[in-house]
Design a protein around this motif. Structure first.
Motif, PDB file in Angstrom:
ATOM      1  N   GLU A 151     -27.723  -4.648   3.152  1.00  0.00           N
ATOM      2  CA  GLU A 151     -28.727  -4.102   4.042  1.00  0.00           C
ATOM      3  C   GLU A 151     -29.767  -3.359   3.206  1.00  0.00           C
ATOM      4  O   GLU A 151     -29.432  -2.556   2.343  1.00  0.00           O
ATOM      5  CB  GLU A 151     -28.042  -3.153   5.033  1.00  0.00           C
ATOM      6  N   GLN A 152     -31.016  -3.628   3.466  1.00  0.00           N
ATOM      7  CA  GLN A 152     -32.104  -3.004   2.732  1.00  0.00           C
ATOM      8  C   GLN A 152     -32.324  -1.574   3.199  1.00  0.00           C
ATOM      9  O   GLN A 152     -32.046  -1.221   4.340  1.00  0.00           O
ATOM     10  CB  GLN A 152     -33.403  -3.806   2.932  1.00  0.00           C
ATOM     11  N   PHE A 153     -32.870  -0.759   2.309  1.00  0.00           N
ATOM     12  CA  PHE A 153     -33.242   0.597   2.696  1.00  0.00           C
ATOM     13  C   PHE A 153     -34.555   0.542   3.463  1.00  0.00           C
ATOM     14  O   PHE A 153     -35.433  -0.255   3.136  1.00  0.00           O
ATOM     15  CB  PHE A 153     -33.394   1.483   1.457  1.00  0.00           C
ATOM     16  N   PRO A 154     -34.692   1.379   4.496  1.00  0.00           N
ATOM     17  CA  PRO A 154     -35.938   1.377   5.261  1.00  0.00           C
ATOM     18  C   PRO A 154     -37.097   1.877   4.403  1.00  0.00           C
ATOM     19  O   PRO A 154     -36.899   2.607   3.435  1.00  0.00           O
ATOM     20  CB  PRO A 154     -35.665   2.343   6.415  1.00  0.00           C
ATOM     21  N   SER A 155     -38.270   1.474   4.783  1.00  0.00           N
ATOM     22  CA  SER A 155     -39.470   1.901   4.079  1.00  0.00           C
ATOM     23  C   SER A 155     -39.627   3.410   4.207  1.00  0.00           C
ATOM     24  O   SER A 155     -39.348   3.997   5.245  1.00  0.00           O
ATOM     25  CB  SER A 155     -40.696   1.197   4.678  1.00  0.00           C
ATOM     26  N   SER A 156     -40.076   4.051   3.151  1.00  0.00           N
ATOM     27  CA  SER A 156     -40.249   5.507   3.170  1.00  0.00           C
ATOM     28  C   SER A 156     -41.660   5.904   3.591  1.00  0.00           C
ATOM     29  O   SER A 156     -42.112   6.991   3.276  1.00  0.00           O
ATOM     30  CB  SER A 156     -39.924   6.083   1.794  1.00  0.00           C
ATOM     31  N   ALA A 157     -42.350   5.023   4.307  1.00  0.00           N
ATOM     32  CA  ALA A 157     -43.728   5.305   4.717  1.00  0.00           C
ATOM     33  C   ALA A 157     -43.801   6.427   5.744  1.00  0.00           C
ATOM     34  O   ALA A 157     -44.718   7.222   5.728  1.00  0.00           O
ATOM     35  CB  ALA A 157     -44.369   4.048   5.288  1.00  0.00           C
ATOM     36  N   GLY A 158     -42.801   6.535   6.630  1.00  0.00           N
ATOM     37  CA  GLY A 158     -42.792   7.586   7.646  1.00  0.00           C
ATOM     38  C   GLY A 158     -42.287   8.896   7.078  1.00  0.00           C
ATOM     39  O   GLY A 158     -41.661   8.952   6.033  1.00  0.00           O
ATOM     40  N   SER A 159     -42.538   9.981   7.782  1.00  0.00           N
ATOM     41  CA  SER A 159     -42.112  11.289   7.288  1.00  0.00           C
ATOM     42  C   SER A 159     -40.645  11.570   7.602  1.00  0.00           C
ATOM     43  O   SER A 159     -40.006  12.335   6.927  1.00  0.00           O
ATOM     44  CB  SER A 159     -42.994  12.392   7.876  1.00  0.00           C
ATOM     45  N   SER A 160     -40.105  10.955   8.658  1.00  0.00           N
ATOM     46  CA  SER A 160     -38.702  11.185   8.981  1.00  0.00           C
ATOM     47  C   SER A 160     -37.827  10.191   8.223  1.00  0.00           C
ATOM     48  O   SER A 160     -38.253   9.095   7.901  1.00  0.00           O
ATOM     49  CB  SER A 160     -38.469  11.055  10.491  1.00  0.00           C
ATOM     50  N   ILE A 161     -36.614  10.586   7.956  1.00  0.00           N
ATOM     51  CA  ILE A 161     -35.698   9.741   7.206  1.00  0.00           C
ATOM     52  C   ILE A 161     -35.018   8.771   8.170  1.00  0.00           C
ATOM     53  O   ILE A 161     -34.318   9.179   9.082  1.00  0.00           O
ATOM     54  CB  ILE A 161     -34.638  10.588   6.481  1.00  0.00           C
ATOM     55  N   ALA A 162     -35.259   7.494   7.959  1.00  0.00           N
ATOM     56  CA  ALA A 162     -34.593   6.470   8.761  1.00  0.00           C
ATOM     57  C   ALA A 162     -33.273   6.160   8.078  1.00  0.00           C
ATOM     58  O   ALA A 162     -33.202   6.081   6.849  1.00  0.00           O
ATOM     59  CB  ALA A 162     -35.467   5.227   8.848  1.00  0.00           C
ATOM     60  N   ILE A 163     -32.223   6.004   8.856  1.00  0.00           N
ATOM     61  CA  ILE A 163     -30.928   5.735   8.241  1.00  0.00           C
ATOM     62  C   ILE A 163     -30.520   4.283   8.479  1.00  0.00           C
ATOM     63  O   ILE A 163     -30.872   3.686   9.487  1.00  0.00           O
ATOM     64  CB  ILE A 163     -29.831   6.694   8.741  1.00  0.00           C
ATOM     65  N   ARG A 164     -29.787   3.763   7.516  1.00  0.00           N
ATOM     66  CA  ARG A 164     -29.281   2.404   7.634  1.00  0.00           C
ATOM     67  C   ARG A 164     -28.040   2.415   8.518  1.00  0.00           C
ATOM     68  O   ARG A 164     -27.420   3.446   8.740  1.00  0.00           O
ATOM     69  CB  ARG A 164     -28.894   1.863   6.253  1.00  0.00           C
ATOM     70  N   GLN A 165     -27.647   1.247   9.000  1.00  0.00           N
ATOM     71  CA  GLN A 165     -26.427   1.138   9.786  1.00  0.00           C
ATOM     72  C   GLN A 165     -25.217   1.557   8.967  1.00  0.00           C
ATOM     73  O   GLN A 165     -24.288   2.170   9.479  1.00  0.00           O
ATOM     74  CB  GLN A 165     -26.245  -0.291  10.309  1.00  0.00           C
ATOM     75  N   TYR A 166     -25.230   1.242   7.679  1.00  0.00           N
ATOM     76  CA  TYR A 166     -24.139   1.632   6.793  1.00  0.00           C
ATOM     77  C   TYR A 166     -23.921   3.146   6.850  1.00  0.00           C
ATOM     78  O   TYR A 166     -22.796   3.611   6.970  1.00  0.00           O
ATOM     79  CB  TYR A 166     -24.451   1.198   5.359  1.00  0.00           C
ATOM     80  N   GLU A 167     -25.002   3.892   6.751  1.00  0.00           N
ATOM     81  CA  GLU A 167     -24.883   5.355   6.782  1.00  0.00           C
ATOM     82  C   GLU A 167     -24.341   5.817   8.124  1.00  0.00           C
ATOM     83  O   GLU A 167     -23.496   6.709   8.192  1.00  0.00           O
ATOM     84  CB  GLU A 167     -26.228   6.015   6.495  1.00  0.00           C
ATOM     85  N   HIS A 168     -24.792   5.204   9.185  1.00  0.00           N
ATOM     86  CA  HIS A 168     -24.313   5.564  10.521  1.00  0.00           C
ATOM     87  C   HIS A 168     -22.804   5.329  10.630  1.00  0.00           C
ATOM     88  O   HIS A 168     -22.060   6.198  11.082  1.00  0.00           O
ATOM     89  CB  HIS A 168     -25.064   4.755  11.581  1.00  0.00           C
ATOM     90  N   TYR A 169     -22.342   4.155  10.207  1.00  0.00           N
ATOM     91  CA  TYR A 169     -20.920   3.819  10.317  1.00  0.00           C
ATOM     92  C   TYR A 169     -20.060   4.663   9.378  1.00  0.00           C
ATOM     93  O   TYR A 169     -18.957   5.074   9.744  1.00  0.00           O
ATOM     94  CB  TYR A 169     -20.682   2.328  10.060  1.00  0.00           C
ATOM     95  N   MET A 170     -20.543   4.917   8.174  1.00  0.00           N
ATOM     96  CA  MET A 170     -19.777   5.753   7.242  1.00  0.00           C
ATOM     97  C   MET A 170     -19.682   7.192   7.754  1.00  0.00           C
ATOM     98  O   MET A 170     -18.631   7.828   7.627  1.00  0.00           O
ATOM     99  CB  MET A 170     -20.418   5.740   5.851  1.00  0.00           C
ATOM    100  N   LYS A 171     -20.757   7.695   8.320  1.00  0.00           N
ATOM    101  CA  LYS A 171     -20.739   9.043   8.868  1.00  0.00           C
ATOM    102  C   LYS A 171     -19.700   9.142   9.984  1.00  0.00           C
ATOM    103  O   LYS A 171     -18.934  10.101  10.064  1.00  0.00           O
ATOM    104  CB  LYS A 171     -22.133   9.420   9.391  1.00  0.00           C
TER     105      LYS A 171
END
Length: 147
Positions: free
Chosen positions: A1-21
């Protein structure tokens, strides 16, 4: 899974991070329950986690082994390594074995990402060593600690 673009000011999380959390949260809750049962002098209680009879030690191990795997996957990346390390630090710094003091947290925020990774790794090794000390024949901690 690719990391989301950092163009926005808020941190978008990947599904991996969601499931690991979520997995780490579940392990943490299970450890709290197993630890409470074992610490109430209810040694006769059959505390099992995932088919293991090691009780709270098994769940404690799973928390910190998952932290280790998450951190290891991040530092082994060749593409987007810094993003992966930041994600791994967000995930793994929620479940410290030896929680850092407020001063350490503030100085940690000023450090570069590599120093944060090393601090978390040292905490994970200490947690896995605890499993080895408490239950010398707990094979999973012996194996992981030897790596």
């Amino acid at each position: 899974e690719q990391f989301p673009s950092s163009a926005g000011s808020s941190i978008a999380i990947r599904q991996y991070e969601h499931y690991m959390k979520e997995a780490l949260r579940c392990y943490s809750e299970a450890w709290n329950e197993a630890h409470a049962i074992e610490s109430n002098d209810n040694k006769a209680a059959d505390v099992q986690a995932g088919g293991s009879t090691h009780g709270a030690t098994e769940v404690f191990y799973r928390i910190h082994a998952s932290r280790f795997k998450c951190l290891l996957c991040a530092v082994r990346r060749h593409v987007d390594r810094e993003l992966a390390e930041e994600e791994a630090c967000r995930l793994t710094s929620q479940y410290w074995y030896i929680a850092p003091s407020e001063e350490d947290v503030q100085s940690e925020n000023e450090k570069n990402i590599r120093n944060k990774v090393w601090s978390i790794l040292a905490d994970i090794v200490a947690a896995l060593a605890k499993c080895r000390i408490e239950k010398p024949y707990f094979h999973r901690s012996v194996y992981r600690y030897a790596q």
